[in-house]
Design an enzyme around this catalytic site. Structure first.
Site, PDB file in Angstrom:
ATOM      1  N   SER A   1      -0.662   0.045   8.359  1.00 37.49           N
ATOM      2  CA  SER A   1      -1.472  -0.276   7.184  1.00 37.49           C
ATOM      3  C   SER A   1      -1.236  -1.727   6.794  1.00 37.49           C
ATOM      4  O   SER A   1      -0.107  -2.129   6.498  1.00 37.49           O
ATOM      5  CB  SER A   1      -1.077   0.624   6.013  1.00 37.49           C
ATOM      6  OG  SER A   1      -1.558   0.049   4.809  1.00 37.49           O
TER       7      SER A   1
ATOM      8  N   HIS B   1      -5.123   0.196  10.031  1.00 34.83           N
ATOM      9  CA  HIS B   1      -5.506   0.906   8.808  1.00 34.83           C
ATOM     10  C   HIS B   1      -5.730  -0.115   7.679  1.00 34.83           C
ATOM     11  O   HIS B   1      -4.844  -0.903   7.362  1.00 34.83           O
ATOM     12  CB  HIS B   1      -4.388   1.884   8.453  1.00 34.83           C
ATOM     13  CG  HIS B   1      -4.673   2.765   7.287  1.00 34.83           C
ATOM     14  ND1 HIS B   1      -5.412   3.931   7.389  1.00 34.83           N
ATOM     15  CD2 HIS B   1      -4.315   2.676   5.988  1.00 34.83           C
ATOM     16  CE1 HIS B   1      -5.484   4.520   6.210  1.00 34.83           C
ATOM     17  NE2 HIS B   1      -4.834   3.773   5.328  1.00 34.83           N
TER      18      HIS B   1
ATOM     19  N   ASP C   1      -6.734  -0.661   3.778  1.00 38.12           N
ATOM     20  CA  ASP C   1      -6.787   0.007   2.477  1.00 38.12           C
ATOM     21  C   ASP C   1      -7.642  -0.768   1.491  1.00 38.12           C
ATOM     22  O   ASP C   1      -7.269  -1.849   1.033  1.00 38.12           O
ATOM     23  CB  ASP C   1      -5.368   0.158   1.918  1.00 38.12           C
ATOM     24  CG  ASP C   1      -4.571   1.214   2.664  1.00 38.12           C
ATOM     25  OD1 ASP C   1      -5.036   2.361   2.726  1.00 38.12           O
ATOM     26  OD2 ASP C   1      -3.491   0.885   3.178  1.00 38.12           O
TER      27      ASP C   1
ATOM     28  N   MET D   1      -9.073  -0.944  -2.186  1.00 39.99           N
ATOM     29  CA  MET D   1      -8.763  -0.402  -3.526  1.00 39.99           C
ATOM     30  C   MET D   1      -9.549  -1.180  -4.581  1.00 39.99           C
ATOM     31  O   MET D   1      -9.674  -2.399  -4.486  1.00 39.99           O
ATOM     32  CB  MET D   1      -7.272  -0.550  -3.821  1.00 39.99           C
ATOM     33  CG  MET D   1      -6.372   0.140  -2.819  1.00 39.99           C
ATOM     34  SD  MET D   1      -4.661   0.024  -3.366  1.00 39.99           S
ATOM     35  CE  MET D   1      -3.820   0.699  -1.928  1.00 39.99           C
TER      36      MET D   1
ATOM     37  N   HIS E   1      -9.772   2.943   4.900  1.00 37.78           N
ATOM     38  CA  HIS E   1      -9.424   3.968   3.914  1.00 37.78           C
ATOM     39  C   HIS E   1      -9.919   3.488   2.553  1.00 37.78           C
ATOM     40  O   HIS E   1      -9.345   2.570   1.967  1.00 37.78           O
ATOM     41  CB  HIS E   1      -7.893   4.160   3.928  1.00 37.78           C
ATOM     42  CG  HIS E   1      -7.389   5.136   2.919  1.00 37.78           C
ATOM     43  ND1 HIS E   1      -6.051   5.255   2.589  1.00 37.78           N
ATOM     44  CD2 HIS E   1      -8.029   6.062   2.146  1.00 37.78           C
ATOM     45  CE1 HIS E   1      -5.881   6.196   1.686  1.00 37.78           C
ATOM     46  NE2 HIS E   1      -7.073   6.696   1.385  1.00 37.78           N
TER      47      HIS E   1
ATOM     48  N   MET F   1     -10.186   3.675  -1.161  1.00 34.69           N
ATOM     49  CA  MET F   1      -9.638   4.238  -2.402  1.00 34.69           C
ATOM     50  C   MET F   1     -10.430   3.630  -3.543  1.00 34.69           C
ATOM     51  O   MET F   1      -9.935   2.812  -4.328  1.00 34.69           O
ATOM     52  CB  MET F   1      -8.139   3.918  -2.499  1.00 34.69           C
ATOM     53  CG  MET F   1      -7.308   4.819  -1.606  1.00 34.69           C
ATOM     54  SD  MET F   1      -5.685   4.144  -1.269  1.00 34.69           S
ATOM     55  CE  MET F   1      -6.141   2.998   0.012  1.00 34.69           C
TER      56      MET F   1
ATOM     57  N   MET G   1      -3.038  12.638   2.042  1.00 33.39           N
ATOM     58  CA  MET G   1      -2.180  11.614   1.423  1.00 33.39           C
ATOM     59  C   MET G   1      -0.811  12.226   1.150  1.00 33.39           C
ATOM     60  O   MET G   1      -0.711  13.259   0.486  1.00 33.39           O
ATOM     61  CB  MET G   1      -2.782  11.126   0.103  1.00 33.39           C
ATOM     62  CG  MET G   1      -3.980  10.203   0.236  1.00 33.39           C
ATOM     63  SD  MET G   1      -3.703   8.704   1.201  1.00 33.39           S
ATOM     64  CE  MET G   1      -2.365   7.914   0.296  1.00 33.39           C
TER      65      MET G   1
ATOM     66  N   PHE H   1      -0.222   2.329  -3.680  1.00 32.55           N
ATOM     67  CA  PHE H   1       0.829   1.368  -3.357  1.00 32.55           C
ATOM     68  C   PHE H   1       1.564   1.761  -2.087  1.00 32.55           C
ATOM     69  O   PHE H   1       1.725   2.946  -1.798  1.00 32.55           O
ATOM     70  CB  PHE H   1       1.843   1.283  -4.514  1.00 32.55           C
ATOM     71  CG  PHE H   1       1.213   0.831  -5.794  1.00 32.55           C
ATOM     72  CD1 PHE H   1       1.059  -0.520  -6.070  1.00 32.55           C
ATOM     73  CD2 PHE H   1       0.711   1.765  -6.702  1.00 32.55           C
ATOM     74  CE1 PHE H   1       0.435  -0.940  -7.237  1.00 32.55           C
ATOM     75  CE2 PHE H   1       0.089   1.359  -7.875  1.00 32.55           C
ATOM     76  CZ  PHE H   1      -0.049   0.006  -8.142  1.00 32.55           C
ATOM     77  N   GLY H   2       2.032   0.735  -1.361  1.00 30.00           N
ATOM     78  CA  GLY H   2       2.876   0.975  -0.199  1.00 30.00           C
ATOM     79  C   GLY H   2       4.322   1.163  -0.642  1.00 30.00           C
ATOM     80  O   GLY H   2       4.666   0.956  -1.808  1.00 30.00           O
ATOM     81  N   GLY H   3       5.152   1.574   0.295  1.00 34.92           N
ATOM     82  CA  GLY H   3       6.590   1.619   0.037  1.00 34.92           C
ATOM     83  C   GLY H   3       7.084   2.774  -0.816  1.00 34.92           C
ATOM     84  O   GLY H   3       8.219   2.745  -1.294  1.00 34.92           O
TER      85      GLY H   3
ATOM     86  N   ASP I   1      -0.714   9.723   5.472  1.00 37.28           N
ATOM     87  CA  ASP I   1      -0.633   8.346   4.975  1.00 37.28           C
ATOM     88  C   ASP I   1       0.268   8.302   3.759  1.00 37.28           C
ATOM     89  O   ASP I   1      -0.039   8.912   2.736  1.00 37.28           O
ATOM     90  CB  ASP I   1      -2.059   7.877   4.628  1.00 37.28           C
ATOM     91  CG  ASP I   1      -2.109   6.449   4.114  1.00 37.28           C
ATOM     92  OD1 ASP I   1      -1.071   5.752   4.127  1.00 37.28           O
ATOM     93  OD2 ASP I   1      -3.212   6.027   3.696  1.00 37.28           O
TER      94      ASP I   1
ATOM     95  N   SER J   1       4.890  -0.043   5.272  1.00 37.98           N
ATOM     96  CA  SER J   1       6.185  -0.734   5.182  1.00 37.98           C
ATOM     97  C   SER J   1       7.059  -0.472   6.404  1.00 37.98           C
ATOM     98  O   SER J   1       7.775  -1.371   6.852  1.00 37.98           O
ATOM     99  CB  SER J   1       6.900  -0.350   3.886  1.00 37.98           C
ATOM    100  OG  SER J   1       6.812   1.029   3.653  1.00 37.98           O
TER     101      SER J   1
HETATM  102  C1  DX5 Z   1      -1.309   3.854  -0.104  1.00 38.31           C
HETATM  103  C2  DX5 Z   1      -2.077   3.450   1.119  1.00 38.31           C
HETATM  104  C3  DX5 Z   1      -1.253   3.460   2.333  1.00 38.31           C
HETATM  105  C4  DX5 Z   1      -0.053   2.547   2.278  1.00 38.31           C
HETATM  106  C5  DX5 Z   1       1.045   3.200   3.065  1.00 38.31           C
HETATM  107  O1  DX5 Z   1      -2.172   4.115  -1.132  1.00 38.31           O
HETATM  108  O2  DX5 Z   1      -3.184   4.303   1.340  1.00 38.31           O
HETATM  109  O3  DX5 Z   1      -2.027   3.221   3.500  1.00 38.31           O
HETATM  110  O4  DX5 Z   1      -0.267   1.261   2.784  1.00 38.31           O
HETATM  111  O5  DX5 Z   1       2.182   2.427   2.944  1.00 38.31           O
HETATM  112  P1  DX5 Z   1       3.618   3.017   3.293  1.00 38.31           P
HETATM  113  O6  DX5 Z   1       3.594   3.398   4.738  1.00 38.31           O
HETATM  114  O7  DX5 Z   1       4.519   1.857   3.019  1.00 38.31           O
HETATM  115  O8  DX5 Z   1       3.866   4.198   2.400  1.00 38.31           O
HETATM  116 ZN    ZN Z   2      -4.203   4.198   3.332  1.00 37.34          ZN
END
Ligand code: DX5
Ligand code: ZN
Length: 223
Positions: A8, A31, A33, A35, A64, A66, A135, A141-143, A173, A196
């Site tokens: 991602s 991937h 994202d 948003m 993806h 969102m 999901m 958010f990532g991480g 994801d 991440s």
């Molecule tokens: C979160 C995103 C993911 C995100 C995953 O809303 O849809 O794609 O980047 O990041 P990690 O792998 O760090 O959880």
């Molecule tokens: Zn995603």
């Protein structure tokens, strides 16, 4: 079915996407994202950015969405030529209509479910889709850490896919890394988004390979 690892780019350097694409050249798909700071409390980029990425990407783009208003906005991403467009069930008025529109344009259609959304009510329309995205964190958010209770839906989806021999990828994801990918693969997932876990690695290509090997080993021991 061999595992796919889709890094991602939410965890990439936002002013150096082209350079970062080079560091994940062995990804199965990339991937992306999108948003809108409405469907989720975070903002990334929209169609103009994704169209440009599509022009320079070394690998197929797995978009993806969102965002709210997907009945109106999803088709533009398919028209830009991306490989797959996944939208959230919670944001769609007519998910089957959107899926048919995406497929008619030539993109794969994906349905995404937030952690709190039941799969049950969508089981009968899964054949309209090419991929289902469970999901494993709250989108935005990532991480974040993987939410355990979401994995029940992975097993439930896998049962349905096997029973009905559906030709659909089962994607997860959020919070996927080298500590849990085998477990999630064993439950039935075949397509793994990792943000991440890939981008924090010094050698990202090696990390993609490592994650793919772990998932493939777990898949081959499923039965
Ligand atoms: C979160 C995103 C993911 C995100 C995953 O809303 O849809 O794609 O980047 O990041 P990690 O792998 O760090 O959880
Ligand atoms: Zn995603």
């Amino acid at each position: 079915m061999p595992a796919r690892i889709n890094p991602s780019i939410l965890s990439a350097d936002f002013v150096n996407f082209e350079r970062d694409f080079g560091s994940i050249a062995n990804a199965d798909l990339i991937h992306v994202d999108v948003m809108d700071n409405n469907f989720v409390p975070n903002l990334t980029f929209g169609l103009p950015m994704v169209s440009r990425m599509q022009e320079i990407t070394p690998r197929p783009l797995d978009v993806h969405l969102m965002i709210s208003g997907v009945d109106k906005w999803a088709r533009g991403y398919a028209e830009a030529g991306v490989f797959s467009v996944t939208f959230h069930a919670e944001a769609a008025e007519n998910p089957v209509g959107i899926a048919r529109e995406l497929r008619s344009i030539g993109a794969r259609a994906g349905l995404a479910l937030k952690p709190g959304t039941d799969l049950e009510q969508y089981l009968d329309i899964l054949h309209e889709f090419d991929q289902l995205l469970i999901m494993t964190v709250e989108p935005g958010f990532g991480g974040q850490a993987l939410i355990e209770h979401t994995l029940g839906k992975v097993s439930q989806a896998k049962r349905k896919i096997d029973q009905e021999k559906l030709d659909i990828w089962l994607q997860v994801d959020g919070g996927i890394d080298e500590t849990n990918i085998e477990r999630v693969a064993k439950l039935g997932a075949d397509t793994f988004v990792a943000g991440s876990a890939v981008f924090k690695a010094i050698d990202r290509a090696a990390q993609i390979e490592h994650l793919r090997n772990l998932a493939n080993a777990a898949i081959s021991h499923r039965h």
